[in-house]
Design a protein around this motif. Structure first.
Motif, PDB file in Angstrom:
ATOM      1  N   GLN A 186       0.850  -1.191   0.000  1.00 49.59           N
ATOM      2  CA  GLN A 186       0.000   0.000   0.000  1.00 49.59           C
ATOM      3  C   GLN A 186       0.881   1.235   0.000  1.00 49.59           C
ATOM      4  OE1 GLN A 186      -2.878  -0.343   3.301  1.00 49.59           O
ATOM      5  NE2 GLN A 186      -2.435  -2.510   3.296  1.00 49.59           N
ATOM      6  N   ASP A 187       2.100   1.081   0.459  1.00 50.11           N
ATOM      7  CA  ASP A 187       2.964   2.227   0.634  1.00 50.11           C
ATOM      8  C   ASP A 187       4.379   1.852   0.190  1.00 50.11           C
ATOM      9  OD1 ASP A 187       4.630   4.218   1.637  1.00 50.11           O
ATOM     10  OD2 ASP A 187       3.242   4.668   3.246  1.00 50.11           O
ATOM     11  N   THR A 238       7.196   1.444   2.847  1.00 49.67           N
ATOM     12  CA  THR A 238       7.219   0.161   3.539  1.00 49.67           C
ATOM     13  C   THR A 238       7.988  -0.860   2.701  1.00 49.67           C
ATOM     14  OG1 THR A 238       5.042   0.704   4.378  1.00 49.67           O
ATOM     15  CG2 THR A 238       5.773  -1.560   4.656  1.00 49.67           C
ATOM     16  N   GLU A 245      -2.495   0.313   9.055  1.00 52.02           N
ATOM     17  CA  GLU A 245      -2.512  -0.767   8.060  1.00 52.02           C
ATOM     18  C   GLU A 245      -1.703  -0.381   6.833  1.00 52.02           C
ATOM     19  OE1 GLU A 245      -6.504  -1.914   7.159  1.00 52.02           O
ATOM     20  OE2 GLU A 245      -6.809  -2.797   9.140  1.00 52.02           O
ATOM     21  N   ARG A 246      -1.755   0.885   6.475  1.00 57.50           N
ATOM     22  CA  ARG A 246      -1.005   1.336   5.311  1.00 57.50           C
ATOM     23  C   ARG A 246       0.504   1.260   5.575  1.00 57.50           C
ATOM     24  NH1 ARG A 246      -1.340   4.424   0.691  1.00 57.50           N
ATOM     25  NH2 ARG A 246       0.474   5.753   0.419  1.00 57.50           N
ATOM     26  N   ILE A 247       0.916   1.749   6.747  1.00 55.85           N
ATOM     27  CA  ILE A 247       2.344   1.764   7.051  1.00 55.85           C
ATOM     28  C   ILE A 247       2.901   0.340   7.100  1.00 55.85           C
ATOM     29  CG2 ILE A 247       4.081   2.361   8.797  1.00 55.85           C
ATOM     30  CD1 ILE A 247       2.285   4.691   9.591  1.00 55.85           C
ATOM     31  N   PHE A 248       2.187  -0.560   7.757  1.00 59.07           N
ATOM     32  CA  PHE A 248       2.705  -1.908   7.934  1.00 59.07           C
ATOM     33  C   PHE A 248       2.187  -2.895   6.886  1.00 59.07           C
ATOM     34  CE2 PHE A 248       3.228   0.128  12.031  1.00 59.07           C
ATOM     35  CZ  PHE A 248       4.542  -0.177  12.307  1.00 59.07           C
TER      36      PHE A 248
END
Lengths: 307, 309
Positions: A23-24, A27, B253-256
């Protein structure tokens, strides 16, 4: 994705490829540093300087077919004069933005086709793409400037464009004395919709990646009258007939000559201003011994090699 | 008590319809062209456009679309996304991740928040109290996306706990420890401060002095008399936080890179996909309402003076 061992041709070297959806991108980059991820096909621009120091030789750069430009609206009378277009182009110091904002990850572009296709010439733009603030200011003033002394520069806010758009606007402000407004449009889809409807009054960021490896793919879809991605609404019968003749050419050498002539017409009319080309900048883990990326910015699965 | 619960459940139906209506309406107002959002930059052919418009009633007025959606929803049919995926399937995949994350965060909040708060409250002005006050202030002051990335980099990359960058299925619960701490950090800090204040106030109350002077053991005074009264505001807070943790998981949730509800919600908003967003929000609302009901019932358990009729 698992290797087909019964395949008769050259077999892939790795047994299996797992595609991980992130998503990122930051990460993903941390996973690459920690060795959880073997290939990150695009290192996020915010991590470029960190990547140089922490990845070293594991950060790779290869050419891609992506080019970026600024679209000048042919339907907006403010930009009708060619001198105005030339002045805007000359007032932009592309190399400075590449060095400061893109950390050298992009390459200066002085043509309307990517250097990776056959028939591409390195510099069809000439003086127009060379940074020359003094001459730019002179031409701009002589041509009467733009109405209200204001220029808007549109970009989509869901991509990483804010920084360089602001830099370009600053340069236009400093070198031409105009008020340049960076104008974000929330999503890429929204921007495309407005671009196709030709409602944006101002410059707009544009980019193109080829659909097939030919010089023609950088010209027909972008500049032919009424073409799907002709955001500038550029219409020039001479250009159209030059293209049509090149399409009909008997040999590929003749065709390329024809397309080069067509590019020269674009260079005179400036429906877009070339900015830079993007390289594939990808990172690999210590376990990978060979990773290739192609001109479409995809990882080549067959040549992957892992220790 | 029974009548009270029934009345609350009836109220929930109204709240449920109200929120779904508002969310559906907002998604309707915010969406310009969901078909274009689905395909991105490519042009859409007229036949595809006509087919999708017909199938998803995109040309109908708002109220008709809302009624079609709700009548399907009440029959247990969440519908499909514009790309043909069943929303029920997507939710069934996403919810377990989010629930695991939120419940673990809640456990941290309850265990560390209450213990920390009680210790700090009993020894106000002590070293532990002052340290927690400073630390919690720091945590409350820094936004989640800063602490999240920082913790991910320090623990995951620098200290080499690779499960804490993006938890993989084989990492199990261990991978969720850091994300849950980050998600719960704000609630944890608030819970500590709230418990501390509440305990501190009650410590000076008349009934505690009475309990002491009639010779009760300190343990019984604190463990039973003090706790019961001090926990009422904390329980209210925890009840509200449970809903917030589920909804707030979107950033964590986005970060991990946890493929939970937050991710689907984000995608739903990006793709202007009303049905998905409404489905997720309705479930969040139901959870929120149920937790609040449980909290209200718990009051009566903690404080016998409270009666529901």
């Amino acid at each position: 994705m698992v290797r087909n061992d019964a395949y008769a041709g050259t077999k892939a070297k790795v047994q299996e490829i797992d595609f991980k959806i992130y998503q990122d991108q930051e990460t993903a980059f941390n996973d690459l540093l920690a060795g959880n991820l073997d290939v990150q096909p695009q290192i996020p621009s915010s991590k470029l300087s960190a990547a140089k120091s922490s990845l070293g030789a594991r950060m790779k750069q290869t050419p891609s077919s992506v080019i970026y430009f600024l679209t000048v609206p042919s339907y907006d009378p403010a930009f009708k004069k060619i001198e105005i277009r030339q002045a805007i182009s000359m007032a932009i110091d592309r190399q400075q933005i590449i060095d400061k904002i893109f950390q050298g990850a992009y390459t200066n572009l002085k043509a309307w086709v990517s250097s990776v296709v056959q028939g591409a010439r390195p510099d069809t733009c000439g003086d127009t793409c060379a940074f020359n603030p003094t001459k730019a200011k002179e031409m701009f003033t002589a041509a009467g400037g733009v109405p209200g002394n204001k220029i808007a520069l549109y970009y989509n806010a869901d991509g990483a464009h804010k920084e360089w758009v602001e830099a370009v606007c600053n340069q236009l402000h400093n070198n031409l004395g105009v008020t340049c407004t960076p104008s974000p449009i929330p999503t890429f889809a929204d921007m495309r919709k407005q671009a196709r409807a030709h409602t944006l009054k101002g410059l707009m960021r544009g980019g193109w990646s080829f659909d097939y490896p030919s010089i023609e793919d950088y010209l027909t879809p972008l500049y032919k009258t009424g073409a799907s991605s002709n955001d500038s609404q550029y219409a020039n019968p001479t250009f159209d007939s030059t293209l049509a003749n090149a399409d009909k050419a008997a040999t590929s050498a003749d065709a390329i000559k024809g397309y080069q002539d067509a590019e020269d017409i674009i260079a005179k009319d400036l429906p877009t201003l070339p900015m830079w080309t993007k390289n594939n900048i990808f990172g690999i883990s210590t376990a990978m011994t060979h990773v290739d990326m192609d001109l479409y910015a995809n990882v080549e699965p067959r040549t992957l090699e892992k220790k | 008590m029974f009548r009270y619960v029934v009345r609350r459940l009836l109220q929930m139906i109204l709240v449920f319809f109200g929120t779904t209506f508002i969310v559906y309406w907002m998604m309707f107002l915010g969406s310009s062209d969901p078909i274009q959002a689905l395909v991105g930059e490519k042009p859409v052919s007229e036949s595809v456009r006509a087919q999708l418009t017909e199938q998803y009633h995109l040309d109908e007025p708002f109220i008709v679309r809302y009624l079609i959606y709700m009548s399907n929803l009440l029959r247990g049919d969440f519908g499909t996304q514009l790309n043909g995926r069943s929303i029920a399937d997507i939710l069934a995949q996403a919810w377990p991740y989010t629930i695991r994350l939120a419940v673990l965060a809640m456990i941290f909040v309850i265990v560390f928040g209450l213990t920390g708060g009680i210790i700090a409250g009993l020894r106000q002005g002590g070293v532990f109290d002052n340290t927690t006050l400073a630390l919690t202030l720091l945590v409350i002051g820094i936004p989640t996306f800063v602490t999240g990335y920082l913790a991910q980099y320090i623990f995951g990359v620098k200290l080499g706990v690779s499960a804490w960058i993006s938890p993989k299925p084989e990492d199990g619960l261990w991978g969720y420890v850091l994300p849950a701490l980050i998600l719960g950090a704000l609630s944890l800090a608030t819970a500590i401060r709230l418990t501390r204040t509440s305990v501190g106030e009650n410590l000076r109350a008349d009934y505690v002095r009475t309990a002491h002077s009639k010779g009760l053991a300190r343990r019984r005074v604190i463990g039973v008399h003090l706790m019961r009264n001090s926990l009422i505001p904390v329980i209210t807070f925890l009840g509200v936080e449970m809903g917030n943790l589920m909804g707030g998981a979107i950033v964590t949730e986005r970060i991990f890179n946890i493929p939970g509800v937050g991710f689907q919600l984000f995608n739903g908003i990006r793709l202007q996909d009303g049905p998905t967003v409404v489905a997720i929000v309705s479930i969040l609302v139901v959870i929120y309402l149920l937790v609040n009901l449980v909290v209200d019932i718990l009051y009566a358990v903690l404080d016998p003076r409270i009666r529901y009729s």
